[in-house]
Scaffold this motif. Structure first.
Motif, PDB file in Angstrom:
ATOM      1  N   ALA B 239       0.675  -1.294   0.080  1.00 34.06           N
ATOM      2  CA  ALA B 239      -0.130   0.291   0.159  1.00 34.06           C
ATOM      3  C   ALA B 239       1.184   1.517  -0.497  1.00 34.06           C
ATOM      4  O   ALA B 239       2.336   0.995   0.193  1.00 34.06           O
ATOM      5  CB  ALA B 239      -0.975  -0.314   1.319  1.00 34.06           C
ATOM      6  N   ALA B 240      -0.154   2.365  -0.878  1.00 36.48           N
ATOM      7  CA  ALA B 240       1.237   3.615  -0.897  1.00 36.48           C
ATOM      8  C   ALA B 240       0.964   4.086   0.931  1.00 36.48           C
ATOM      9  O   ALA B 240      -0.155   3.932   1.207  1.00 36.48           O
ATOM     10  CB  ALA B 240       0.592   4.466  -1.480  1.00 36.48           C
ATOM     11  N   ALA B 246       1.637  11.827  -1.084  1.00 33.45           N
ATOM     12  CA  ALA B 246       1.673  13.222  -1.182  1.00 33.45           C
ATOM     13  C   ALA B 246       2.721  13.458  -2.681  1.00 33.45           C
ATOM     14  O   ALA B 246       2.757  14.265  -3.360  1.00 33.45           O
ATOM     15  CB  ALA B 246       2.320  13.726  -0.036  1.00 33.45           C
ATOM     16  N   GLY B 247       3.976  12.516  -2.850  1.00 35.98           N
ATOM     17  CA  GLY B 247       4.334  12.444  -3.919  1.00 35.98           C
ATOM     18  C   GLY B 247       3.681  12.577  -4.839  1.00 35.98           C
ATOM     19  O   GLY B 247       3.703  13.335  -6.017  1.00 35.98           O
ATOM     20  N   LEU B 248       2.984  11.932  -5.394  1.00 33.70           N
ATOM     21  CA  LEU B 248       2.445  11.772  -6.220  1.00 33.70           C
ATOM     22  C   LEU B 248       1.409  12.317  -6.601  1.00 33.70           C
ATOM     23  O   LEU B 248       1.133  12.856  -7.656  1.00 33.70           O
ATOM     24  CB  LEU B 248       1.126   9.780  -5.943  1.00 33.70           C
ATOM     25  CG  LEU B 248       1.990   9.169  -5.964  1.00 33.70           C
ATOM     26  CD1 LEU B 248       0.674   7.528  -5.573  1.00 33.70           C
ATOM     27  CD2 LEU B 248       2.134   9.128  -7.251  1.00 33.70           C
ATOM     28  N   ILE B 281       6.674  25.135  -8.695  1.00 31.83           N
ATOM     29  CA  ILE B 281       5.488  24.407 -10.059  1.00 31.83           C
ATOM     30  C   ILE B 281       6.479  22.908 -10.787  1.00 31.83           C
ATOM     31  O   ILE B 281       6.223  21.967 -10.443  1.00 31.83           O
ATOM     32  CB  ILE B 281       5.282  24.874 -11.242  1.00 31.83           C
ATOM     33  CG1 ILE B 281       4.237  26.032 -10.801  1.00 31.83           C
ATOM     34  CG2 ILE B 281       4.123  23.761 -11.881  1.00 31.83           C
ATOM     35  CD1 ILE B 281       3.388  27.132 -11.359  1.00 31.83           C
ATOM     36  N   GLU B 282       8.046  23.345 -11.632  1.00 26.92           N
ATOM     37  CA  GLU B 282       8.491  22.778 -12.154  1.00 26.92           C
ATOM     38  C   GLU B 282       9.821  21.517 -10.568  1.00 26.92           C
ATOM     39  O   GLU B 282       9.118  20.277 -10.916  1.00 26.92           O
ATOM     40  CB  GLU B 282       9.291  23.005 -12.332  1.00 26.92           C
ATOM     41  CG  GLU B 282       9.263  24.302 -13.689  1.00 26.92           C
ATOM     42  CD  GLU B 282      10.369  23.947 -15.000  1.00 26.92           C
ATOM     43  OE1 GLU B 282      11.862  24.749 -14.333  1.00 26.92           O
ATOM     44  OE2 GLU B 282      10.366  22.961 -15.988  1.00 26.92           O
ATOM     45  N   ALA B 283       9.763  21.685  -9.829  1.00 28.38           N
ATOM     46  CA  ALA B 283      10.035  21.120  -8.697  1.00 28.38           C
ATOM     47  C   ALA B 283       8.938  19.738  -8.729  1.00 28.38           C
ATOM     48  O   ALA B 283       9.500  18.892  -7.616  1.00 28.38           O
ATOM     49  CB  ALA B 283      10.612  21.589  -7.301  1.00 28.38           C
ATOM     50  N   ALA B 284       7.740  20.405  -8.393  1.00 32.58           N
ATOM     51  CA  ALA B 284       6.892  19.887  -7.766  1.00 32.58           C
ATOM     52  C   ALA B 284       6.453  18.937  -8.903  1.00 32.58           C
ATOM     53  O   ALA B 284       6.515  17.761  -7.998  1.00 32.58           O
ATOM     54  CB  ALA B 284       5.577  20.452  -7.667  1.00 32.58           C
ATOM     55  N   MET B 285       6.512  18.882 -10.078  1.00 31.56           N
ATOM     56  CA  MET B 285       6.402  18.158 -11.161  1.00 31.56           C
ATOM     57  C   MET B 285       7.103  17.140 -11.474  1.00 31.56           C
ATOM     58  O   MET B 285       7.017  15.207 -11.527  1.00 31.56           O
ATOM     59  CB  MET B 285       6.341  19.032 -12.742  1.00 31.56           C
ATOM     60  CG  MET B 285       4.837  19.793 -12.532  1.00 31.56           C
ATOM     61  SD  MET B 285       5.182  20.965 -14.235  1.00 31.56           S
ATOM     62  CE  MET B 285       6.338  19.606 -15.321  1.00 31.56           C
ATOM     63  N   MET B 286       8.241  17.443 -10.952  1.00 27.96           N
ATOM     64  CA  MET B 286       9.897  16.438 -10.816  1.00 27.96           C
ATOM     65  C   MET B 286       9.412  15.154 -10.366  1.00 27.96           C
ATOM     66  O   MET B 286       9.582  13.823 -10.182  1.00 27.96           O
ATOM     67  CB  MET B 286      10.744  17.137 -11.232  1.00 27.96           C
ATOM     68  CG  MET B 286      12.303  16.615 -10.356  1.00 27.96           C
ATOM     69  SD  MET B 286      13.678  17.326 -10.074  1.00 27.96           S
ATOM     70  CE  MET B 286      13.844  17.664  -8.759  1.00 27.96           C
ATOM     71  N   ILE B 287       8.971  15.409  -8.877  1.00 21.63           N
ATOM     72  CA  ILE B 287       8.966  14.872  -8.001  1.00 21.63           C
ATOM     73  C   ILE B 287       7.634  13.740  -8.186  1.00 21.63           C
ATOM     74  O   ILE B 287       7.698  12.347  -8.404  1.00 21.63           O
ATOM     75  CB  ILE B 287       8.475  15.663  -6.289  1.00 21.63           C
ATOM     76  CG1 ILE B 287       9.797  16.143  -6.074  1.00 21.63           C
ATOM     77  CG2 ILE B 287       8.227  14.467  -5.371  1.00 21.63           C
ATOM     78  CD1 ILE B 287       9.541  16.891  -4.771  1.00 21.63           C
ATOM     79  N   SER B 288       6.652  14.364  -8.771  1.00 20.03           N
ATOM     80  CA  SER B 288       5.539  14.175  -8.979  1.00 20.03           C
ATOM     81  C   SER B 288       5.879  12.175  -9.941  1.00 20.03           C
ATOM     82  O   SER B 288       5.157  11.368 -10.005  1.00 20.03           O
ATOM     83  CB  SER B 288       4.065  13.878  -9.256  1.00 20.03           C
ATOM     84  OG  SER B 288       3.382  15.256  -8.414  1.00 20.03           O
ATOM     85  N   ILE B 289       6.478  13.154 -11.785  1.00 19.99           N
ATOM     86  CA  ILE B 289       6.316  12.568 -12.211  1.00 19.99           C
ATOM     87  C   ILE B 289       7.095  11.177 -12.426  1.00 19.99           C
ATOM     88  O   ILE B 289       6.841   9.897 -12.519  1.00 19.99           O
ATOM     89  CB  ILE B 289       6.793  13.238 -14.216  1.00 19.99           C
ATOM     90  CG1 ILE B 289       5.726  14.364 -14.505  1.00 19.99           C
ATOM     91  CG2 ILE B 289       7.180  12.317 -15.084  1.00 19.99           C
ATOM     92  CD1 ILE B 289       5.511  15.547 -15.311  1.00 19.99           C
ATOM     93  N   LEU B 291       8.521  10.213  -9.451  1.00 16.68           N
ATOM     94  CA  LEU B 291       7.690   8.839  -8.842  1.00 16.68           C
ATOM     95  C   LEU B 291       7.152   7.862  -9.354  1.00 16.68           C
ATOM     96  O   LEU B 291       6.623   6.865  -9.289  1.00 16.68           O
ATOM     97  CB  LEU B 291       7.098   9.654  -7.063  1.00 16.68           C
ATOM     98  CG  LEU B 291       6.501   8.440  -6.256  1.00 16.68           C
ATOM     99  CD1 LEU B 291       7.542   8.106  -5.676  1.00 16.68           C
ATOM    100  CD2 LEU B 291       5.998   9.105  -5.132  1.00 16.68           C
ATOM    101  N   THR B 292       5.639   9.000  -9.580  1.00 22.27           N
ATOM    102  CA  THR B 292       4.645   7.746 -11.017  1.00 22.27           C
ATOM    103  C   THR B 292       5.297   6.860 -11.887  1.00 22.27           C
ATOM    104  O   THR B 292       5.110   5.669 -11.432  1.00 22.27           O
ATOM    105  CB  THR B 292       3.769   8.845 -12.248  1.00 22.27           C
ATOM    106  OG1 THR B 292       3.840   9.943 -10.898  1.00 22.27           O
ATOM    107  CG2 THR B 292       2.609   8.223 -12.135  1.00 22.27           C
ATOM    108  N   LEU B 293       6.521   7.617 -12.379  1.00 22.40           N
ATOM    109  CA  LEU B 293       6.974   6.120 -13.195  1.00 22.40           C
ATOM    110  C   LEU B 293       7.190   5.335 -12.768  1.00 22.40           C
ATOM    111  O   LEU B 293       7.789   3.903 -13.318  1.00 22.40           O
ATOM    112  CB  LEU B 293       8.180   7.312 -14.230  1.00 22.40           C
ATOM    113  CG  LEU B 293       7.191   8.222 -15.570  1.00 22.40           C
ATOM    114  CD1 LEU B 293       8.806   9.213 -15.848  1.00 22.40           C
ATOM    115  CD2 LEU B 293       7.028   7.396 -16.257  1.00 22.40           C
ATOM    116  N   VAL B 294       8.536   5.453 -11.450  1.00 21.50           N
ATOM    117  CA  VAL B 294       8.840   4.231 -10.825  1.00 21.50           C
ATOM    118  C   VAL B 294       7.731   3.616 -10.182  1.00 21.50           C
ATOM    119  O   VAL B 294       8.078   2.219 -10.064  1.00 21.50           O
ATOM    120  CB  VAL B 294      10.091   4.968  -9.668  1.00 21.50           C
ATOM    121  CG1 VAL B 294      10.473   3.859  -8.428  1.00 21.50           C
ATOM    122  CG2 VAL B 294      11.223   5.893  -9.642  1.00 21.50           C
TER     123      VAL B 294
END
Lengths: 106, 308, 103
Positions: B239-240, B246-248, B281-289, B291-294
């Motif tokens: 489970a997440a 939060a990262g997602l 915004i870019e830093a937040a996008m970087m983390i989300s994308i 993490l999602t790909l991993v």
């Protein structure tokens, strides 16, 4: 002076390209995984070094040269580990199938 | 001219090798090589941004995703269909030739109709200095057409949710290959992990003025994540946890908050108040994308510590 | 970019190859690779069509394609999850495994 530098840089680039060509020919022509790795890792790392050196000479800046050196070291590191893993895997596969050591798995 | 023909021909030959005949494994490898040559093509055409994205995402992450799916399918031991299907090949040939002609005709017509007055791009190039950005692509992505980018981050999040839904409850986490047991892995991870993070943050920062940006940076982080998963340093979780969740969502959330916050101070929706907002915004996008790909690679809802 | 025609022809060839393989292939992974290659062909058409503006490539087209590359990987990841899920439930990696290849 600048002409001489450019000529030297071009020579380095050509040498690098030649090493890449040799490595690729080895990759295609050599019979088994271990000798292919041998051709690829050795020739390509020297080729990359030569191309990085040539590019650094052309850029003529210490900062760029250091970055290129870092790139080469990283590529060397990655090549070492991946070659090690592939060699290990192909040896293990060969042991499992009881065939000659180093035979290509596929 | 020679290099144009060489690269273009190389792409077509590699696509042929990846798609027609040969084993599927060989096809996947050829597809990754295709991605690398496409990287060279973007660079040659004059787009280092696309070259970086293609190398990291198009060839790297996509290749890793297809490879791990191939491994999982072999493990499930499902019936492999025999490729290609001979029954359909004659009609397919006609359709493919027609499609090739259509795309070629559209492309050549578009090229000959080029007038050279790309108004939108010209206006964009003129307004770019006002935003404090130097890279037009980051400008378009974060400032001028940021609704697209916001939706894109949402689509990546949706892909994660949809993949979880498709895999269902029983298979909370998919199998992963055993980590190779070699003493070299620890120095590899110890060296590469911090370096990759530094380079990712550098790419994000440099992306405002030079080629680079959040997408390339997130692909680097995803590559690091894939390395950590494959070496067993990070394992799948059933489970997440709240940190993963939060990262997602942080990318979509921060983007929305900044965009909506503009309404409060009377600016238009999704206006970008300054360069700090671009970085935020870019830093937040970087983390989300990333993490999602991993998570999509690991095939698990969340990540945990060391895998046994 | 002095020779857009070459790239247009290459894009047309890639699209045709991808479509051909998408129709004749039955292994879903192969079909996904075909879709990905068709996508790359479309990206090439987009960037080359936009052409040069003030001596460099059209930034808007580049940003559009950059968005496309990321969307494509998200779509592929979802599709792969579907493929693995299909194989787990039905034991088959094809949408029509009993295609009449006996003829």
């Amino acid at each position: 002076m600048s002409l001489l530098l450019d000529a030297f840089a071009a020579l380095l680039l050509l040498i690098g390209a030649f090493f890449y060509l040799a490595g690729t020919v080895g990759l295609i022509r050599f019979p088994d995984a271990l000798s292919r790795l041998h051709a690829l890792t050795k020739a390509d790392n020297i080729g990359l070094l030569s191309i990085c050196a040539g590019s650094a000479l052309m850029a003529g800046e210490l900062r760029v040269a250091l970055l290129l050196l870092l790139i080469w070291l990283m590529a060397l590191f990655a090549a070492t580990v991946s070659a090690h893993l592939i060699a290990r895997r192909s040896l293990r596969d060969a042991e499992d199938s009881g065939a000659d050591a180093g035979k290509s798995p596929s | 001219m020679v290099i144009d023909v060489f690269l273009a021909l190389g792409l077509v030959v590699l696509a042929w090798q990846a798609l027609i005949g040969g084993s599927l494994f060989r096809g996947i490898v050829m597809f990754i090589v295709f991605g690398m040559v496409l990287t060279l093509a973007w660079a040659w055409l004059g787009s280092p941004d696309l070259a970086m994205a293609e190398a990291a995402i198009g060839a790297g992450v996509t290749g890793a995703l297809i490879m791990i799916a191939y491994w999982r399918l072999r493990r499930i031991n499902a019936v492999e269909p025999r490729d290609p299907s001979p029954a359909r090949s004659r009609l397919a040939l006609v359709i493919a030739v027609l499609a090739t002609g259509l795309v070629g005709a559209i492309g050549l017509a578009a090229v000959s109709a080029l007038t050279g007055d790309a108004t939108a791009a010209r206006v964009m190039n003129e307004t770019l200095p006002d935003t404090g950005l130097g890279n037009p692509i980051t400008g378009v992505l974060i400032v001028f057409r940021n609704l697209d980018t916001l939706l894109e981050v949402a689509v990546v999040l949706a892909a994660y949710i949809a993949a979880r839904a498709a895999l269902g409850r029983e298979s909370a986490d998919l199998p992963l290959p055993p980590a190779p047991d070699t003493p070299l892995l620890t120095p590899l991870v110890v060296t590469l992990a911090p370096l990759t993070m530094v380079v990712a943050i550098y790419l994000l920062k440099a992306g405002s003025q030079y080629p680079g940006g959040a997408f390339q940076a997130s692909a680097l982080l995803a590559a690091l994540g894939v390395l950590l998963v494959l070496t067993g340093r990070v394992g799948p979780a059933a489970a997440a946890n709240w940190l993963t969740r939060a990262g997602l969502v942080i990318g979509t959330l921060v983007f929305c908050l900044v965009g909506l916050g503009m309404l409060v101070i009377g600016a238009p929706l999704l206006a970008i108040p300054g360069i700090w907002a671009v970085y935020l915004i870019e830093a937040a996008m970087m983390i989300s994308i990333g993490l999602t790909l991993v998570l999509l690679f690991a095939g698990a809802p969340g990540l945990s510590g060391k895998r046994s | 970019m002095n020779h857009p025609e070459i790239w247009m022809l290459a894009a047309a060839g890639l699209f045709g190859l991808g479509l051909y393989s998408l129709i004749i292939a039955r292994h879903l992974l192969r079909q996904l690779i075909a879709i990905k290659i068709m996508g790359s062909a479309v990206f090439l058409v987009l960037v080359v069509t936009a052409g040069l503006v003030d001596g460099s490539l059209d930034g808007i087209a580049q940003a559009l394609v950059l968005t496309g590359i990321v969307i494509a990987v998200a779509a592929i990841a979802f599709a792969l999850a579907l493929v693995v899920s299909l194989a787990e439930t039905t034991g088959s990696i094809s949408l029509n495994p009993d295609d009449d290849d006996g003829r």
